[in-house]
Enzyme design. Structure first.
Site, mmCIF file in Angstrom:
data_model
loop_
_atom_site.group_PDB
_atom_site.id
_atom_site.type_symbol
_atom_site.label_atom_id
_atom_site.label_comp_id
_atom_site.label_asym_id
_atom_site.label_seq_id
_atom_site.Cartn_x
_atom_site.Cartn_y
_atom_site.Cartn_z
ATOM 1 C CE1 TYR A 152 -2.928 2.945 0.037
ATOM 2 C CE2 TYR A 152 -2.640 3.767 2.461
ATOM 3 C CZ TYR A 152 -3.509 3.665 0.910
ATOM 4 O OH TYR A 152 -4.332 5.485 1.067
ATOM 5 N NE ARG A 199 0.954 13.683 11.642
ATOM 6 C CZ ARG A 199 1.554 14.510 10.840
ATOM 7 N NH1 ARG A 199 2.093 14.919 10.385
ATOM 8 N NH2 ARG A 199 0.579 14.375 9.373
ATOM 9 N NE ARG A 209 -8.946 8.051 5.324
ATOM 10 C CZ ARG A 209 -7.873 7.665 4.262
ATOM 11 N NH1 ARG A 209 -8.056 7.823 3.374
ATOM 12 N NH2 ARG A 209 -6.256 8.544 4.408
ATOM 13 C CG PHE A 269 11.755 18.464 -3.558
ATOM 14 C CD1 PHE A 269 10.877 18.903 -3.890
ATOM 15 C CD2 PHE A 269 12.133 17.152 -3.851
ATOM 16 C CE1 PHE A 269 9.835 18.437 -3.503
ATOM 17 C CE2 PHE A 269 11.231 16.118 -4.794
ATOM 18 C CZ PHE A 269 9.890 16.986 -4.160
#
Ligand code: PS7
Ligand code: MN
Ligand code: MN
Ligand code: MN
Ligand code: MN
Ligand code: MN
Length: 351
Positions: A152, A199, A209, A269
């Protein structure tokens, strides 16, 4: 006067950057700091995936409609003028899909090679999301095993890492070899996604979910929601350690990936979300509040971290610092005590 006239072709781009700033909690700033060769491609990649995630997260779309939307999204991004109307979606970022024609317009203006990378990732991610959305729709627990968990996370985040490495190489700012580092790129995404899933336990549970692998939590409780009940505090904190250990094991390979980056703007980034993730894991470790509120690192800590993320030596030092924070909270009554010591040892010894 003429200087106030914005050429129509720039209007869509401006709207895309407005959407980036509206929809992204952590990526807007680092994307806008990227070098010219790559900035627009990463911005559009972000918005395409944010569009997909908005559809995935919208529990008001029936599965019969959601499944083809997700599976065909990689074709939708080539349909000039396409927007999402029909009374939905019912999500915080719905406006992005309502005006999605501007994202498509900018997507179609990218170099063909950038388009191909983005469409290929959207294809794989949309199909992966659809598989898991079907389980949820039929009340079947989707993430059963640790392997399901990695799969997933691969669909929703590992693929992002793989796509980004391809974009970096395609732009010429990074070596062609980086695009071939698919395993390390995948783990960069897994580290972020697993931290997010740990978290967001409460936020996700409240809308039903469930992403924590059943294989992990059934060792402690019969229902994932039981961790919130009085009397389950020790089990809750032990299970949290198992989840954090699972994520922490990716940290050394994330450092190995970042060590290969040569461009300064790409380095920041990549590194800023990673150091935020390890700081978050250190804060979550042994922290029972995770089950009753949203635990987030403080603004001041975030600012300090962002300023330090300039090169691999600094980033490795930040990783070692948070590894020590975890070691200090570790205790011999934790069933994962030894494994956590070993995982932290590998971070401290990384070079
Ligand atoms: C293209 C920058 C740098 C090699 C929208 C960045 C949601 C954690 O939904 O918004 O609020 O819980 O907090 C980002 C690897 C992906 C993985 C994934 C695309 C790093 C759609 C980020 C972001 C690879 C599925 C956002 C994975 O968190 O989630 C671009 C290298 C989107 C990266 C989602 C999660 C990202 C995520 P939410 P957040
Ligand atoms: Mn978020
Ligand atoms: Mn989602
Ligand atoms: Mn989401
Ligand atoms: Mn397809
Ligand atoms: Mn989340």
């Amino acid at each position: 006067s003429p200087i106030h006239v914005i050429p129509p072709e720039q209007k869509a781009k401006i709207r895309c950057y407005e959407f980036l700033n509206k929809t992204s909690r952590s990526f807007a700033a680092v994307i806008q700091e990227l070098d010219d060769e790559i900035r627009d491609a990463v911005c559009i990649f972000y918005l395409v995936l944010r569009g997909l995630d908005t559809i995935e997260d919208d529990m008001s779309i029936p599965i019969e409609k959601k499944e083809p939307l997700l599976r065909d999204f990689h074709k939708t991004i080539y349909k000039k003028g396409w927007t999402f109307d029909e009374n939905g979606p019912d999500e915080k970022d719905r406006q992005l899909l309502v005006e999605f024609d501007v994202v498509i317009e900018e997507f179609l203006g990218l170099r063909k090679k950038f388009q191909n990378v983005i469409a290929d990732i959207a294809d794989k991610m949309g199909n992966g999301m659809a598989d898991y959305a079907k389980d949820a729709a039929y009340n079947k627990y989707g993430v059963m095993t640790n392997k399901d968990f990695d799969l997933y996370c691969h669909y929703v985040a590992g693929l992002v890492g793989i796509g980004l490495s391809s974009l970096f190489s395609t732009s010429g700012l990074e070596k062609p070899e980086l695009a071939k580092e698919t395993e390390l790129s995948n783990l960069m995404g897994l580290f972020l996604q697993k931290t997010n899933i740990i978290r967001d336990y409460l936020e996700d549970l409240l809308v039903n979910r469930r992403f924590w692998p059943k294989e992990i939590w059934t060792k402690y409780v019969d229902d994932l929601a039981d961790f919130r009940k009085p009397g389950y505090e020790k089990k809750a904190v032990d299970c949290l350690s198992t989840m954090i250990l699972n994520a922490l094991q990716h940290a050394p390979e994330c450092l190995t990936y970042m060590n290969k980056i040569q461009n300064k703007s790409i380095f920041s980034f990549c590194a800023i979300p990673q150091v935020m993730a390890i700081a978050t894991l250190a804060l979550l470790f042994k922290n029972y509040n995770v089950y009753h509120s949203v635990v987030k690192i403080r603004k001041g800590e975030t600012v300090k971290l962002i300023l330090k993320c300039t090169n691999i030596y600094e980033v490795a030092n930040i990783f070692r610092y948070y590894s020590k924070v975890i070691i200090q909270k570790n205790d011999s009554k934790d069933p994962n005590f030894m494994k956590i010591s070993v995982a932290c040892g590998k971070i401290e010894q990384w070079c």
